[in-house]
Design a protein around this motif. Structure first.
Motif, PDB file in Angstrom:
ATOM      1  N   LEU A  85     -22.889  23.275 -20.882  1.00  0.00           N
ATOM      2  CA  LEU A  85     -23.936  22.626 -20.080  1.00  0.00           C
ATOM      3  C   LEU A  85     -24.727  21.605 -20.903  1.00  0.00           C
ATOM      4  O   LEU A  85     -25.046  20.522 -20.408  1.00  0.00           O
ATOM      5  N   HIS A  86     -25.047  21.973 -22.165  1.00  0.00           N
ATOM      6  CA  HIS A  86     -25.759  21.033 -23.034  1.00  0.00           C
ATOM      7  C   HIS A  86     -24.971  19.715 -23.111  1.00  0.00           C
ATOM      8  O   HIS A  86     -25.540  18.636 -22.988  1.00  0.00           O
ATOM      9  N   GLU A  87     -23.666  19.853 -23.294  1.00  0.00           N
ATOM     10  CA  GLU A  87     -22.851  18.656 -23.460  1.00  0.00           C
ATOM     11  C   GLU A  87     -22.749  17.841 -22.165  1.00  0.00           C
ATOM     12  O   GLU A  87     -22.862  16.608 -22.180  1.00  0.00           O
ATOM     13  N   GLU A  88     -22.547  18.538 -21.071  1.00  0.00           N
ATOM     14  CA  GLU A  88     -22.444  17.866 -19.775  1.00  0.00           C
ATOM     15  C   GLU A  88     -23.727  17.057 -19.508  1.00  0.00           C
ATOM     16  O   GLU A  88     -23.672  15.885 -19.118  1.00  0.00           O
ATOM     17  N   ASN A  89     -24.873  17.693 -19.750  1.00  0.00           N
ATOM     18  CA  ASN A  89     -26.154  17.017 -19.522  1.00  0.00           C
ATOM     19  C   ASN A  89     -26.371  15.872 -20.506  1.00  0.00           C
ATOM     20  O   ASN A  89     -26.821  14.792 -20.125  1.00  0.00           O
ATOM     21  N   ASN A 125     -24.218  14.114 -22.080  1.00  0.00           N
ATOM     22  CA  ASN A 125     -23.314  13.019 -21.762  1.00  0.00           C
ATOM     23  C   ASN A 125     -23.899  12.132 -20.658  1.00  0.00           C
ATOM     24  O   ASN A 125     -23.917  10.905 -20.771  1.00  0.00           O
ATOM     25  N   ALA A 126     -24.429  12.759 -19.620  1.00  0.00           N
ATOM     26  CA  ALA A 126     -25.015  11.997 -18.509  1.00  0.00           C
ATOM     27  C   ALA A 126     -26.287  11.267 -18.959  1.00  0.00           C
ATOM     28  O   ALA A 126     -26.497  10.101 -18.598  1.00  0.00           O
ATOM     29  N   VAL A 127     -27.112  11.934 -19.762  1.00  0.00           N
ATOM     30  CA  VAL A 127     -28.346  11.309 -20.248  1.00  0.00           C
ATOM     31  C   VAL A 127     -28.009  10.110 -21.144  1.00  0.00           C
ATOM     32  O   VAL A 127     -28.610   9.037 -21.023  1.00  0.00           O
ATOM     33  N   ALA A 128     -27.016  10.270 -22.013  1.00  0.00           N
ATOM     34  CA  ALA A 128     -26.627   9.187 -22.926  1.00  0.00           C
ATOM     35  C   ALA A 128     -26.145   7.968 -22.139  1.00  0.00           C
ATOM     36  O   ALA A 128     -26.487   6.827 -22.460  1.00  0.00           O
ATOM     37  N   ARG A 129     -25.361   8.232 -21.102  1.00  0.00           N
ATOM     38  CA  ARG A 129     -24.851   7.117 -20.292  1.00  0.00           C
ATOM     39  C   ARG A 129     -25.973   6.422 -19.526  1.00  0.00           C
ATOM     40  O   ARG A 129     -25.985   5.197 -19.378  1.00  0.00           O
ATOM     41  N   PHE A 130     -26.919   7.209 -19.047  1.00  0.00           N
ATOM     42  CA  PHE A 130     -28.088   6.622 -18.377  1.00  0.00           C
ATOM     43  C   PHE A 130     -28.865   5.730 -19.350  1.00  0.00           C
ATOM     44  O   PHE A 130     -29.209   4.581 -19.034  1.00  0.00           O
ATOM     45  N   LEU A 131     -29.145   6.259 -20.545  1.00  0.00           N
ATOM     46  CA  LEU A 131     -29.949   5.496 -21.515  1.00  0.00           C
ATOM     47  C   LEU A 131     -29.220   4.236 -21.960  1.00  0.00           C
ATOM     48  O   LEU A 131     -29.827   3.178 -22.131  1.00  0.00           O
ATOM     49  N   PHE A 151     -19.115  17.301 -28.030  1.00  0.00           N
ATOM     50  CA  PHE A 151     -20.059  16.368 -28.650  1.00  0.00           C
ATOM     51  C   PHE A 151     -21.475  16.914 -28.764  1.00  0.00           C
ATOM     52  O   PHE A 151     -22.347  16.273 -29.319  1.00  0.00           O
ATOM     53  N   GLY A 152     -21.719  18.086 -28.207  1.00  0.00           N
ATOM     54  CA  GLY A 152     -23.019  18.730 -28.371  1.00  0.00           C
ATOM     55  C   GLY A 152     -24.117  18.139 -27.494  1.00  0.00           C
ATOM     56  O   GLY A 152     -23.856  17.292 -26.633  1.00  0.00           O
ATOM     57  N   GLY A 153     -25.334  18.591 -27.735  1.00  0.00           N
ATOM     58  CA  GLY A 153     -26.455  18.230 -26.873  1.00  0.00           C
ATOM     59  C   GLY A 153     -27.525  17.389 -27.547  1.00  0.00           C
ATOM     60  O   GLY A 153     -28.594  17.177 -26.974  1.00  0.00           O
ATOM     61  N   MET A 154     -27.248  16.918 -28.770  1.00  0.00           N
ATOM     62  CA  MET A 154     -28.252  16.142 -29.504  1.00  0.00           C
ATOM     63  C   MET A 154     -27.942  14.650 -29.431  1.00  0.00           C
ATOM     64  O   MET A 154     -26.780  14.249 -29.498  1.00  0.00           O
ATOM     65  N   VAL A 161     -31.136  17.831 -25.614  1.00  0.00           N
ATOM     66  CA  VAL A 161     -30.958  17.918 -24.167  1.00  0.00           C
ATOM     67  C   VAL A 161     -30.674  19.366 -23.784  1.00  0.00           C
ATOM     68  O   VAL A 161     -29.725  19.981 -24.278  1.00  0.00           O
ATOM     69  N   GLY A 162     -31.503  19.902 -22.920  1.00  0.00           N
ATOM     70  CA  GLY A 162     -31.384  21.299 -22.508  1.00  0.00           C
ATOM     71  C   GLY A 162     -30.437  21.476 -21.339  1.00  0.00           C
ATOM     72  O   GLY A 162     -29.642  20.584 -21.020  1.00  0.00           O
ATOM     73  N   ILE A 163     -30.535  22.627 -20.694  1.00  0.00           N
ATOM     74  CA  ILE A 163     -29.584  22.933 -19.622  1.00  0.00           C
ATOM     75  C   ILE A 163     -30.252  22.936 -18.240  1.00  0.00           C
ATOM     76  O   ILE A 163     -29.762  23.554 -17.300  1.00  0.00           O
ATOM     77  N   GLU A 164     -31.374  22.205 -18.112  1.00  0.00           N
ATOM     78  CA  GLU A 164     -31.982  22.033 -16.791  1.00  0.00           C
ATOM     79  C   GLU A 164     -31.047  21.200 -15.906  1.00  0.00           C
ATOM     80  O   GLU A 164     -30.039  20.695 -16.369  1.00  0.00           O
TER      81      GLU A 164
END
Ligand SMILES: *Cc1c(COP(=O)(O)O)cnc(C)c1O
Length: 395
Positions: free
Chosen positions: A251-255, A257-263, A293-296, A361-364
């Motif tokens: 979940l960390h990675e999924e989130n 990934n989406a946050v990175a693409r948004f930014l 790729f992790g959540g950082m 990036v957390g798992i919210e």
């Protein structure tokens, strides 16, 4: 056993009296002898404790190592690792390592004459040139904090071994789910279990894992003699956290990934450092070396420190805090927070400028995370055109 099964089962069955399915918390300092000179395997909790043993067996199994020790913090693990060396030894460290690591190294070089020097480990020829006759270890951290540089563990381990030195890897940022340094030649692995392994931001802890038979007894001796062992309750919490390591990391990675693409597509953002993005300079190496790729991640904004401060103040879900790897999302300003203890010159050299913002990036729900960042970037922009003077945050 596969990793996801190992997280749940390795080491946990310690109660033969009542067969409890979950490892009990053996909250005791001492153990009654069966007879003079005879114990049931434990005599004093500094030396060993069954709850701690359960966690140690679990982490050793996850990393595929021979032996692990659970210690009070990640820094305690690094402290123990430093005791594998002596005055006159040289350790070559990655130039963008964790700030606390650099501070401890500086202290030890002043107090005990252990030589430490720093090099950009993405540059392999620079690494070879930085070796000294007395180099006894390469200190590797990948991905690095906070810039998410990836270095080649296999090649660096080969360089270390050709020089009769050890390869030590701080595997905190990815956890054994995403990266297995022993398979890439490492000799010692360090964890701050405070981060992804525990994953719930309610413990500070560390682990040190070794993969050579001659290190097993030495490690036990050091942890006991230095008094670094983690408390039974903390071990129990970390053991419990690890049971959900795999679904959390996914979940960390999924989130992330989406946050990175948004930014990355946002006009106010200059640069995003996330190894999962094809634009990341070490994306191919990350793909090869890691299972994920992790959540950082970190990013730089267009603009200066005022804009950075406004973003940090404006997020509502991302809390301004040190640490990382918990289920909740955090935002951090490395130059004034996690890396404030790092020597300023070294920090600049490593590229950790005051414009860098780090996210754990957390798992919210990822939509809430993206909306939070979007409104923070928006409000930072609005104010930047007003005459409002902002005082820098102090943390
Ligand atoms: C947090 C951290 C440490 C130190 O761990 P503590 O549990 O805070 O003592 C060491 N290395 C890395 C990469 C970290 O993120």
């Amino acid at each position: 056993m596969r990793l996801q099964t190992t997280t749940i089962h390795a080491g946990v069955n310690k109660d033969s009296a009542y067969n409890s399915v979950i490892t009990p918390i053996y909250q005791t300092s001492t153990f009654r002898f069966e007879d003079i000179g005879t114990t049931k395997g434990y005599d004093y909790t500094r030396t060993a404790n069954p709850t701690r043993t359960a966690l140690e067996e679990n982490i050793a199994a996850l990393e595929g190592g021979m032996s692990a020790k659970a210690v009070a913090t990640g820094m305690a693990a690094i402290n123990v690792a430093l005791h594998f060396f002596r005055t006159g030894d040289h350790i070559l460290c990655t130039h963008d390592c964790y700030g606390g690591t650099e501070r401890l190294f500086r202290t030890y070089s002043e107090l005990y004459g252990i030589e430490i020097s720093y090099v950009d480990m993405t540059d392999l020829s620079a690494v070879t040139h930085a070796l000294r006759p007395n180099t006894k270890a390469l200190w590797i951290e990948t991905p690095s904090n906070p810039l998410l540089n990836i270095v080649d563990i296999q090649t660096l381990s080969d360089i270390a071994h050709n020089h009769n030195a050890l390869a030590i890897v701080d595997n905190t940022f990815l956890s054994p789910y995403n990266q297995q340094p022993f398979k890439l030649g490492a000799d010692i692995i360090i964890h701050s279990t405070t981060k992804y392994l525990n994953g719930h931001s309610d413990v500070v802890g560390g682990a040190i894992v070794v993969n050579r038979p001659e290190f097993v007894d030495r490690l036990q001796l050091l942890v006991n003699a230095l008094g670094q062992g983690a408390s039974p309750f903390d071990c129990w919490l970390v053991l419990r956290g690890i049971k959900t390591l795999v679904p959390r990391m996914r979940l960390h990675e999924e989130n992330a990934n989406a946050v990175a693409r948004f930014l990355e597509q946002h006009p106010q953002i200059k640069k995003v450092n996330y190894p999962g993005l094809p634009s990341h300079p070490h994306h191919a190496l990350a793909r090869r070396q890691q299972h994920g790729f992790g959540g950082m991640m970190s990013f730089e904004v267009n603009g200066g420190i005022d804009e950075v401060n406004r973003i940090l103040r404006a997020t509502k879900i991302f809390a301004i805090a040190e640490s990382l790897g918990g289920i909740e999302s955090l935002i951090c300003h490395p130059a004034s927070m996690t890396h404030a203890s790092m020597h300023p010159e070294l920090r600049e050299k490593a590229g950790i400028t005051e414009r860098v913002i780090r996210l754990s990036v957390g798992i919210e729900d990822v939509n809430d995370l993206i909306e939070d960042l979007e409104q923070a970037l928006d409000s930072a922009k609005t104010v930047s055109y007003s005459a409002a003077k902002q005082t820098p945050i102090s943390v």
